[in-house]
Design an enzyme around this catalytic site. Structure first.
Site, PDB file in Angstrom:
ATOM      1  N   ARG A  42     -25.460  27.587  23.262  1.00 40.98           N
ATOM      2  CA  ARG A  42     -24.815  26.932  24.388  1.00 40.98           C
ATOM      3  C   ARG A  42     -24.967  27.817  25.621  1.00 40.98           C
ATOM      4  O   ARG A  42     -25.305  28.992  25.530  1.00 40.98           O
ATOM      5  CB  ARG A  42     -23.343  26.716  24.074  1.00 40.98           C
ATOM      6  CG  ARG A  42     -23.102  25.729  22.939  1.00 40.98           C
ATOM      7  CD  ARG A  42     -21.680  25.847  22.386  1.00 40.98           C
ATOM      8  NE  ARG A  42     -20.689  25.621  23.429  1.00 40.98           N
ATOM      9  CZ  ARG A  42     -19.420  25.986  23.318  1.00 40.98           C
ATOM     10  NH1 ARG A  42     -18.995  26.638  22.248  1.00 40.98           N
ATOM     11  NH2 ARG A  42     -18.565  25.718  24.296  1.00 40.98           N
ATOM     12  N   LYS A  45     -15.728  29.958  14.023  1.00 41.83           N
ATOM     13  CA  LYS A  45     -14.572  29.054  14.037  1.00 41.83           C
ATOM     14  C   LYS A  45     -14.941  27.673  14.572  1.00 41.83           C
ATOM     15  O   LYS A  45     -14.206  26.702  14.347  1.00 41.83           O
ATOM     16  CB  LYS A  45     -13.419  29.648  14.844  1.00 41.83           C
ATOM     17  CG  LYS A  45     -13.625  29.731  16.340  1.00 41.83           C
ATOM     18  CD  LYS A  45     -12.417  30.366  17.023  1.00 41.83           C
ATOM     19  CE  LYS A  45     -12.580  30.467  18.531  1.00 41.83           C
ATOM     20  NZ  LYS A  45     -12.655  29.158  19.183  1.00 41.83           N
ATOM     21  N   ASP A  46     -16.080  27.548  15.262  1.00 36.52           N
ATOM     22  CA  ASP A  46     -16.528  26.259  15.777  1.00 36.52           C
ATOM     23  C   ASP A  46     -17.426  25.509  14.796  1.00 36.52           C
ATOM     24  O   ASP A  46     -17.833  24.380  15.075  1.00 36.52           O
ATOM     25  CB  ASP A  46     -17.298  26.445  17.089  1.00 36.52           C
ATOM     26  CG  ASP A  46     -16.418  26.931  18.226  1.00 36.52           C
ATOM     27  OD1 ASP A  46     -15.183  26.802  18.114  1.00 36.52           O
ATOM     28  OD2 ASP A  46     -16.967  27.449  19.218  1.00 36.52           O
ATOM     29  N   THR A 103      -3.317  25.535  26.107  1.00 33.39           N
ATOM     30  CA  THR A 103      -4.238  25.743  24.990  1.00 33.39           C
ATOM     31  C   THR A 103      -4.929  24.424  24.675  1.00 33.39           C
ATOM     32  O   THR A 103      -4.343  23.352  24.835  1.00 33.39           O
ATOM     33  CB  THR A 103      -3.532  26.264  23.734  1.00 33.39           C
ATOM     34  OG1 THR A 103      -4.481  26.334  22.652  1.00 33.39           O
ATOM     35  CG2 THR A 103      -2.390  25.361  23.309  1.00 33.39           C
ATOM     36  N   LEU A 148      -5.086  22.506  18.597  1.00 31.82           N
ATOM     37  CA  LEU A 148      -3.920  21.955  17.913  1.00 31.82           C
ATOM     38  C   LEU A 148      -3.232  23.026  17.072  1.00 31.82           C
ATOM     39  O   LEU A 148      -2.005  23.031  16.946  1.00 31.82           O
ATOM     40  CB  LEU A 148      -4.330  20.778  17.031  1.00 31.82           C
ATOM     41  CG  LEU A 148      -4.874  19.538  17.747  1.00 31.82           C
ATOM     42  CD1 LEU A 148      -5.233  18.459  16.727  1.00 31.82           C
ATOM     43  CD2 LEU A 148      -3.872  19.001  18.752  1.00 31.82           C
ATOM     44  N   ARG A 149      -4.007  23.933  16.494  1.00 27.27           N
ATOM     45  CA  ARG A 149      -3.432  25.032  15.705  1.00 27.27           C
ATOM     46  C   ARG A 149      -2.553  25.918  16.574  1.00 27.27           C
ATOM     47  O   ARG A 149      -1.415  26.264  16.198  1.00 27.27           O
ATOM     48  CB  ARG A 149      -4.567  25.860  15.083  1.00 27.27           C
ATOM     49  CG  ARG A 149      -4.103  27.155  14.416  1.00 27.27           C
ATOM     50  CD  ARG A 149      -5.300  28.009  14.017  1.00 27.27           C
ATOM     51  NE  ARG A 149      -6.136  28.355  15.166  1.00 27.27           N
ATOM     52  CZ  ARG A 149      -5.902  29.371  15.973  1.00 27.27           C
ATOM     53  NH1 ARG A 149      -4.867  30.161  15.785  1.00 27.27           N
ATOM     54  NH2 ARG A 149      -6.713  29.622  16.992  1.00 27.27           N
ATOM     55  N   ARG A 150      -3.049  26.294  17.741  1.00 20.70           N
ATOM     56  CA  ARG A 150      -2.250  27.122  18.650  1.00 20.70           C
ATOM     57  C   ARG A 150      -1.042  26.352  19.179  1.00 20.70           C
ATOM     58  O   ARG A 150       0.056  26.899  19.297  1.00 20.70           O
ATOM     59  CB  ARG A 150      -3.133  27.605  19.807  1.00 20.70           C
ATOM     60  CG  ARG A 150      -4.179  28.633  19.383  1.00 20.70           C
ATOM     61  CD  ARG A 150      -5.173  28.908  20.485  1.00 20.70           C
ATOM     62  NE  ARG A 150      -6.132  29.949  20.104  1.00 20.70           N
ATOM     63  CZ  ARG A 150      -7.321  30.102  20.665  1.00 20.70           C
ATOM     64  NH1 ARG A 150      -7.712  29.279  21.640  1.00 20.70           N
ATOM     65  NH2 ARG A 150      -8.128  31.077  20.263  1.00 20.70           N
ATOM     66  N   ARG A 178      -8.780  22.906  28.770  1.00 16.90           N
ATOM     67  CA  ARG A 178     -10.186  22.898  28.355  1.00 16.90           C
ATOM     68  C   ARG A 178     -10.992  23.784  29.296  1.00 16.90           C
ATOM     69  O   ARG A 178     -10.512  24.238  30.328  1.00 16.90           O
ATOM     70  CB  ARG A 178     -10.753  21.464  28.401  1.00 16.90           C
ATOM     71  CG  ARG A 178     -10.245  20.517  27.335  1.00 16.90           C
ATOM     72  CD  ARG A 178     -10.732  20.844  25.931  1.00 16.90           C
ATOM     73  NE  ARG A 178     -12.173  21.076  25.890  1.00 16.90           N
ATOM     74  CZ  ARG A 178     -13.103  20.123  25.829  1.00 16.90           C
ATOM     75  NH1 ARG A 178     -12.750  18.847  25.839  1.00 16.90           N
ATOM     76  NH2 ARG A 178     -14.379  20.425  25.767  1.00 16.90           N
ATOM     77  N   GLY A 179     -12.259  24.000  28.931  1.00 13.74           N
ATOM     78  CA  GLY A 179     -13.153  24.784  29.762  1.00 13.74           C
ATOM     79  C   GLY A 179     -13.519  26.095  29.098  1.00 13.74           C
ATOM     80  O   GLY A 179     -12.961  26.489  28.078  1.00 13.74           O
ATOM     81  N   VAL A 219     -14.064  30.359  29.027  1.00 11.85           N
ATOM     82  CA  VAL A 219     -13.058  31.405  29.219  1.00 11.85           C
ATOM     83  C   VAL A 219     -12.756  31.617  30.702  1.00 11.85           C
ATOM     84  O   VAL A 219     -11.594  31.698  31.119  1.00 11.85           O
ATOM     85  CB  VAL A 219     -13.518  32.715  28.562  1.00 11.85           C
ATOM     86  CG1 VAL A 219     -12.576  33.864  28.922  1.00 11.85           C
ATOM     87  CG2 VAL A 219     -13.579  32.552  27.048  1.00 11.85           C
ATOM     88  N   ARG A 222     -10.658  28.787  32.152  1.00 13.46           N
ATOM     89  CA  ARG A 222      -9.268  28.821  31.695  1.00 13.46           C
ATOM     90  C   ARG A 222      -8.479  29.918  32.413  1.00 13.46           C
ATOM     91  O   ARG A 222      -7.333  29.708  32.807  1.00 13.46           O
ATOM     92  CB  ARG A 222      -9.225  29.018  30.175  1.00 13.46           C
ATOM     93  CG  ARG A 222      -9.862  27.875  29.413  1.00 13.46           C
ATOM     94  CD  ARG A 222      -9.699  28.025  27.920  1.00 13.46           C
ATOM     95  NE  ARG A 222     -10.623  27.150  27.200  1.00 13.46           N
ATOM     96  CZ  ARG A 222     -10.530  26.854  25.914  1.00 13.46           C
ATOM     97  NH1 ARG A 222      -9.559  27.356  25.192  1.00 13.46           N
ATOM     98  NH2 ARG A 222     -11.415  26.061  25.335  1.00 13.46           N
ATOM     99  N   CYS A 228     -12.703  20.785  12.245  1.00 12.44           N
ATOM    100  CA  CYS A 228     -12.296  21.849  13.165  1.00 12.44           C
ATOM    101  C   CYS A 228     -11.172  21.393  14.081  1.00 12.44           C
ATOM    102  O   CYS A 228     -10.644  22.187  14.850  1.00 12.44           O
ATOM    103  CB  CYS A 228     -13.487  22.285  14.016  1.00 12.44           C
ATOM    104  SG  CYS A 228     -14.799  23.067  13.079  1.00 12.44           S
TER     105      CYS A 228
END
Length: 305
Positions: free
Chosen positions: A11, A83-84, A127, A130-132, A149-150, A152, A155, A242
């Site tokens: 990416r 994690k993605d 954030t 959903l986990r956070r 979103r976005g 680093v 954000r 995910c």
């Protein structure tokens, strides 16, 4: 293409490019005669910024274009944040190497407060996870959790503009981008669990490409693969997406794996937890065991299964 060239699909975000260049550097040092090129790409997950990842179908949106590039011969491998990576890959692909894991903790980032506990009631926490979201609500039901979103940089800019009182990011991403100073405190197990595979860099390749598989094998870190395999087995047993609110953290000591897992409700903040220890040779069984304990507590209803 020359047989001495490797093309890495990645990416275009600053963090993704850092990770891809890190892998390229490792390959160049190990194989001095090898030419390594980056093939930056924009994925659907990058293009759509006005909706949550969960509503779009999860983080697998970040992989598909990179996999198509490999299938079409425009790239030889792809570099991802583990994690993605969905729990299930298409049959053509495999994780050929997983690099040594960095700091797997989540980061509490704020310009005015040192910890999550210090936030005043009604504070705005950003954030996209959903986990956070579930864990913030579980620990601080009196704050407002807003979508964020976005990349680093985007954000952090939204935080600095005053849109949020605090945001939650991954420590590893901030550290890799030279932004470790933005971390006010680290959110740690057992009170807070990261995403399965968080802070590990994964290299995806075609199982049929024996040349690439052979080159990448030397980069694989056995201990990281072992611990993240247990975490990903837990994720897979709970649905494999995910975009569902699952946390996992596995440690390896004295030939024993210890896996902590959680499932949270991002709306109510209710969090279910389970943990099991098992011999290191049973990572998949360990993940299944912790998943079974969570399901016995009612995790299936929380996950919509």
């Amino acid at each position: 293409m020359s047989p001495s060239t490797l093309r890495i699909a990645t990416r275009k975000s600053a963090l993704a490019l850092w990770q891809a260049e890190h892998v390229a550097g490792l390959l160049r040092r190990r194989y001095p005669k090898l030419k390594v090129e980056l093939v930056p790409m924009t994925t659907r997950g990058d293009e759509i910024q006005d909706r949550s990842l969960a509503s779009l179908g999860g983080k697998g949106l970040f992989l598909k274009e990179l996999e198509v590039a490999m299938l079409e011969g425009r790239a030889d491998l792809a570099v991802h944040s583990l994690k993605d990576v969905p729990a299930h890959l298409d049959a053509e692909f495999t994780l050929a190497a997983i690099l040594p894991r960095a700091d797997a903790a989540d980061a509490f980032v704020s310009n005015h407060f040192q910890t999550l506990a210090e936030l005043p009631g009604g504070a705005r926490v950003g954030t996209s996870s959903l986990r956070r979201r579930a864990q913030v609500r579980g620990l601080r039901p009196d704050v407002e959790v807003l979508d964020l979103r976005g990349n680093v940089g985007t954000r952090l800019a939204k935080l600095d503009a005053g849109n949020y009182d605090a945001i939650v990011l991954a420590c590893a991403g901030l550290q890799r981008l030279g932004l470790a100073a933005r971390i006010r405190s680290r959110l740690l197990a057992p009170a807070w669990l990261p995403a399965p595979g968080q802070a590990a860099i994964a290299i995806e390749a075609s199982q049929a490409d024996s040349r690439v598989m052979s080159l990448l094998a030397a980069l694989d870190d056995a201990d990281t693969r072992l611990t993240v395999s247990a975490e990903r087995a837990l994720n897979r047993a709970l649905g494999g997406s995910c975009s569902i609110p699952i946390g996992a953290w596995c440690t390896h000591e004295n030939d024993t794996l210890h896996l902590q897992g959680l499932v949270g409700d991002p709306e109510s903040g209710r969090v279910l937890r389970a943990e099991v220890s098992m011999d290191a040779g049973h990572a998949d069984e360990l993940g299944q065991r912790v998943a079974d304990l969570l399901l016995a507590q009612g995790a299936g209803a929380m996950l919509g299964t």
